[in-house]
Design a protein around this motif. Sequence first.
Motif, PDB file in Angstrom:
ATOM      1  N   ASN A 200       0.845  -1.194   0.000  1.00 16.82           N
ATOM      2  CA  ASN A 200       0.000   0.000   0.000  1.00 16.82           C
ATOM      3  C   ASN A 200       0.885   1.250   0.000  1.00 16.82           C
ATOM      4  N   HIS A 204      -3.044   5.253  -0.398  1.00 14.98           N
ATOM      5  CA  HIS A 204      -3.967   4.115  -0.465  1.00 14.98           C
ATOM      6  C   HIS A 204      -5.382   4.469  -0.012  1.00 14.98           C
ATOM      7  N   ASP A 205      -5.513   5.039   1.177  1.00 14.49           N
ATOM      8  CA  ASP A 205      -6.842   5.339   1.713  1.00 14.49           C
ATOM      9  C   ASP A 205      -7.582   6.351   0.840  1.00 14.49           C
ATOM     10  N   LYS A 206      -6.838   7.331   0.329  1.00 15.83           N
ATOM     11  CA  LYS A 206      -7.461   8.342  -0.532  1.00 15.83           C
ATOM     12  C   LYS A 206      -7.946   7.723  -1.843  1.00 15.83           C
ATOM     13  N   VAL A 208      -8.853   4.497  -2.368  1.00 18.01           N
ATOM     14  CA  VAL A 208     -10.040   3.678  -2.083  1.00 18.01           C
ATOM     15  C   VAL A 208     -11.255   4.572  -1.868  1.00 18.01           C
ATOM     16  N   LYS A 209     -11.076   5.652  -1.134  1.00 16.93           N
ATOM     17  CA  LYS A 209     -12.181   6.590  -0.872  1.00 16.93           C
ATOM     18  C   LYS A 209     -12.672   7.222  -2.166  1.00 16.93           C
TER      19      LYS A 209
END
Length: 217
Positions: A200, A204-206, A208-209
């Motif tokens: 990742n 990564h979180d951005k 997926v969001k």
Amino acid sequence: FLYILTENRAETLMKAGQTNILKHFAYNRGYKDISDYWASIKICIRNDYKPNDASIWCDYIDLLRFFGKDLHNAKYVCPADLEAEHDRYVEKKRAYLERQQKEEAKKKALENEALFHEMKSKFFGIGFTDGIIQVRVLESVQEIMLEGDLLHHCVFTNDYHLKPDSLILSACIDGKRIETVEISLSKLRVIQSRGVCNQNTEYHDKIVKLVNKNISL
């Protein structure tokens, strides 16, 4: 002694003191043909080179033959460190075979281009951004192959693109591929998003969001 009486080259090995090579072929009659190695054996005799392990030496000669090396050249036939050279060529052959296997897989995959287009073309052209991260659907097998090669992961080799329920997208920043995203079409959610070597990234979180936010597309 039976081998010496039935194979005239065995006497030559005995007289030259090539005991290990003599024993190897005497005990492996029917499995290995001394004719395949005789030219190189004569180089050993000429250079008084006596391998401690004749089995490894024969395997090494087979590897040299595989790579088209000169089996009449003492530089190759009589290495100072037989075990190290043997291991080096074993690794070289392994890497070569892996490349060949990969090329065969790519060739086969390109033959699936029509199937891929039929399954996924309805999603081609979909793309979105948050102003920094750009995400778009990958639209050909060639693109997916390149994605896997650049990010060193298995999106191509594991045929994710041919799975009916999977859609593959690429997340980029300024044209640089950051992560590869797999969506489940039946569940309409991100299954996985992976960067280089399946790791990742800081985005990564951005990513997926952002994908989830645009899942309605």
